[in-house]
Design a protein around this motif. Structure first.
Motif, PDB file in Angstrom:
ATOM      1  N   ARG A 105       0.857  -1.185   0.000  1.00 35.62           N
ATOM      2  CA  ARG A 105       0.000   0.000   0.000  1.00 35.62           C
ATOM      3  C   ARG A 105       0.896   1.240   0.000  1.00 35.62           C
ATOM      4  NH1 ARG A 105      -2.837  -0.243   4.742  1.00 35.62           N
ATOM      5  NH2 ARG A 105      -4.478  -1.435   3.744  1.00 35.62           N
ATOM      6  N   SER A 122       0.820   5.342   0.222  1.00 35.20           N
ATOM      7  CA  SER A 122      -0.113   6.349   0.743  1.00 35.20           C
ATOM      8  C   SER A 122       0.524   7.728   0.741  1.00 35.20           C
ATOM      9  CB  SER A 122      -0.552   5.983   2.162  1.00 35.20           C
ATOM     10  OG  SER A 122       0.558   5.967   3.031  1.00 35.20           O
ATOM     11  N   THR A 148      -0.366  11.246   2.804  1.00 32.73           N
ATOM     12  CA  THR A 148      -1.171  11.851   3.865  1.00 32.73           C
ATOM     13  C   THR A 148      -0.765  13.306   4.019  1.00 32.73           C
ATOM     14  OG1 THR A 148      -1.306   9.731   5.010  1.00 32.73           O
ATOM     15  CG2 THR A 148      -1.785  11.710   6.314  1.00 32.73           C
ATOM     16  N   VAL A 155      -9.596   6.994  -0.745  1.00 35.60           N
ATOM     17  CA  VAL A 155      -9.288   8.206   0.000  1.00 35.60           C
ATOM     18  C   VAL A 155     -10.042   8.173   1.323  1.00 35.60           C
ATOM     19  CG1 VAL A 155     -11.120   9.506  -1.179  1.00 35.60           C
ATOM     20  CG2 VAL A 155      -9.274  10.748  -0.037  1.00 35.60           C
ATOM     21  N   THR A 158      -5.892  11.281   3.316  1.00 35.46           N
ATOM     22  CA  THR A 158      -4.950  10.222   2.973  1.00 35.46           C
ATOM     23  C   THR A 158      -5.472   9.519   1.730  1.00 35.46           C
ATOM     24  OG1 THR A 158      -4.241   9.853   5.266  1.00 35.46           O
ATOM     25  CG2 THR A 158      -3.852   8.063   3.691  1.00 35.46           C
ATOM     26  N   PHE A 159      -4.695   9.608   0.664  1.00 37.65           N
ATOM     27  CA  PHE A 159      -4.970   8.854  -0.547  1.00 37.65           C
ATOM     28  C   PHE A 159      -4.030   7.662  -0.546  1.00 37.65           C
ATOM     29  CE2 PHE A 159      -6.815  12.857  -1.645  1.00 37.65           C
ATOM     30  CZ  PHE A 159      -7.830  12.561  -2.547  1.00 37.65           C
ATOM     31  N   SER A 160      -4.560   6.487  -0.798  1.00 41.60           N
ATOM     32  CA  SER A 160      -3.704   5.305  -0.826  1.00 41.60           C
ATOM     33  C   SER A 160      -4.112   4.390  -1.964  1.00 41.60           C
ATOM     34  CB  SER A 160      -3.743   4.576   0.508  1.00 41.60           C
ATOM     35  OG  SER A 160      -5.046   4.138   0.806  1.00 41.60           O
ATOM     36  N   THR A 185      -3.047   0.307  -3.759  1.00 44.13           N
ATOM     37  CA  THR A 185      -2.326  -0.947  -3.612  1.00 44.13           C
ATOM     38  C   THR A 185      -1.799  -1.423  -4.961  1.00 44.13           C
ATOM     39  OG1 THR A 185      -4.364  -2.232  -3.860  1.00 44.13           O
ATOM     40  CG2 THR A 185      -3.680  -1.692  -1.603  1.00 44.13           C
TER      41      THR A 185
END
Length: 169
Positions: A84, A86, A88, A137, A146-148, A150
């Motif tokens: 993942r 991310s 932030t 998000v 926080t956009f993440s 995978t």
């Protein structure tokens, strides 16, 4: 979406994009940091496209974070087969309504976004999806975002001559 897949080191992906965007953080008076473990496995990805995703997420975070704020980029293992990534920020955050449209094409959350086409996050979603990943998000007004996303880890050696970017056998 045609992808040129290769094995890539997560630290190298993040480092390349951060080096490019660090001057913007300095100009805006923001702290840009990364938290990426050294022992993460490689991911199988189109390096240029994933760097585009990371750059878009960091660029948005820098854009919507006020002076004195922080933007942190992280990478962690999720289960045995995914990593993942991310981004932030300590910016203004998003309302529930804005969250529901965050990945829509041509949609922009704020008037300050004008001057762009409103396609960045939609393109990110397409790129991540083409890699078999997911982008999400989490945000609250006044508490940052926080956009993440995978990506699957590289499980087999790639068939390219570039051994530095390919997973070990």
């Amino acid at each position: 979406l045609a992808l040129e897949l290769a094995g890539a080191e997560p630290r190298a992906l993040v480092r390349a994009v951060m080096a490019e965007l660090a001057p913007m953080a300095v100009v805006k008076g923001l702290t840009l940091t990364a938290t990426v473990a050294e022992d993460l496995p490689r991911v199988r990805c189109d390096i240029a496209r994933i760097e585009q995703v990371i750059a878009n997420l960091i660029g948005n975070a820098l854009k919507f974070t006020p002076k004195g704020g922080r933007v942190t980029v992280g990478v962690e293992r999720v289960g045995g087969t995914r990593l993942r990534f991310s981004v932030t920020d300590t910016g203004q955050g998003m309302t529930r309504e804005e969250l529901s449209h965050a990945f829509d094409r041509f949609w922009q959350a704020r008037a300050s976004s004008r001057g762009t086409a409103g396609l960045g996050l939609a393109i990110c979603r397409g790129i991540v999806g083409a890699h078999g990943g997911e982008i999400v998000v989490a945000s609250e007004p006044g508490a940052g975002s926080t956009f993440s996303f995978t990506l699957p880890v590289a499980e087999a050696p790639c068939d390219r001559d570039d051994a530095l970017r390919c997973a070990p056998p």
